[in-house]
Motif scaffolding. Structure first.
Motif, PDB file in Angstrom:
ATOM      1  N   HIS A  77      38.125  46.147  29.747  1.00 55.59           N
ATOM      2  CA  HIS A  77      39.067  45.267  29.063  1.00 55.59           C
ATOM      3  C   HIS A  77      38.496  43.853  29.103  1.00 55.59           C
ATOM      4  CE1 HIS A  77      42.689  42.835  28.308  1.00 55.59           C
ATOM      5  NE2 HIS A  77      43.092  43.875  27.607  1.00 55.59           N
ATOM      6  N   SER A  78      38.818  43.068  28.089  1.00 55.29           N
ATOM      7  CA  SER A  78      38.258  41.714  28.011  1.00 55.29           C
ATOM      8  C   SER A  78      38.628  40.859  29.211  1.00 55.29           C
ATOM      9  CB  SER A  78      38.720  41.028  26.717  1.00 55.29           C
ATOM     10  OG  SER A  78      40.144  40.952  26.677  1.00 55.29           O
ATOM     11  N   SER A  87      35.990  40.809  31.910  1.00 55.33           N
ATOM     12  CA  SER A  87      34.663  40.288  31.621  1.00 55.33           C
ATOM     13  C   SER A  87      34.355  39.041  32.438  1.00 55.33           C
ATOM     14  CB  SER A  87      34.527  39.968  30.125  1.00 55.33           C
ATOM     15  OG  SER A  87      35.479  38.984  29.739  1.00 55.33           O
TER      16      SER A  87
END
Length: 237
Positions: free
Chosen positions: A169-170, A173
């Motif tokens: 999932h972003s 990151s």
């Protein structure tokens, strides 16, 4: 630290039950842990799962066996509204078990077929009690092989489901820029969660939406949810 660990069983094999007991036994021997374990059995097609649990209860480690059946038809691992309504009934039951506990500092629900080590589970429970972060519900990252597991339950603050593949999932990151072990806020988790009995009393219902429904209720009540990417447990798929 007093931990109440809860798992739910249905149509479980002897190996499945034996592994759970072995994990519970190891956690009970972990330094600084005072453990209460509850196995919820229900909706099995025969009495074999109950028998396996009772055999383990006699031989390996004292636990509480609670019986609860949602009474609906059997579903496999699919995304289905009726299935999630039924799972929510089981979820509401274990939340009541946590809420009624006068024993625990922290409770951990973990799906009975997941594989975990005592150090990870102890660290997860401890994170809920830490005051250095604003989170009230914390989950470990759950993997099946090299893929993220339970992508339906885990969702970011943007509402998007986690993906099976890195970076999942972003919101994750930026994990490398965070202090080691720092939880990352999300809107929903699943499969394994740590919480306090007080939160279970404050938010006692999944509202028919299984973990996603409960997490929505948790956030609506003003609490915050996170995943701890450094803590990992596994599904045997």
């Amino acid at each position: 630290m007093k931990i109440c660990l809860i798992s739910a069983f249905r149509n479980s094999s002897p190996m499945h039950v034996r592994r759970w007991f072995d994990q519970v036994l190891l956690l009970s021997q972990w330094r600084g842990i005072d453990l209460q374990a509850i196995a919820i059995e229900g909706d099995s097609r025969d009495d074999s799962t109950r028998r396996y649990l009772e055999e383990g209860q006699r031989r390996l480690h004292p636990i509480t066996i609670a019986h609860f059946s949602h009474g609906g038809p059997h579903f496999g691992s699919i995304v289905d509204t009726q299935r999630f309504e039924q799972l929510s009934k089981v979820g509401d039951f274990w939340l009541r078990c946590v809420a009624d506990s006068l024993y625990a500092d922290v409770a951990v629900f973990v799906e009975s077929d997941l594989i975990w080590d005592p150090g990870t589970m102890a660290d997860l429970a401890l994170k809920v009690l830490e005051t250095c972060h604003p989170f009230d519900v914390i989950a470990p990252a759950v993997f099946a092989g090299g893929c993220f597991y339970d992508v339906w339950g885990f969702r970011g603050l943007d509402g998007a489901q986690f993906a099976p593949f890195f970076p999942y999932h972003s919101s994750l990151s930026s994990v490398t820029s965070l202090p080691p072990g720092c939880p990352v806020e999300v809107s929903s988790v699943g499969s394994c969660v740590a919480l306090t009995p007080a939160l279970a009393r404050a938010v006692p219902s999944m509202s028919g939406g299984a973990f996603v429904g409960w997490c929505a209720n948790v956030r609506a009540a003003g609490y915050r949810i996170a995943v701890a990417p450094s803590l990992r447990i596994h599904h045997p798929a």
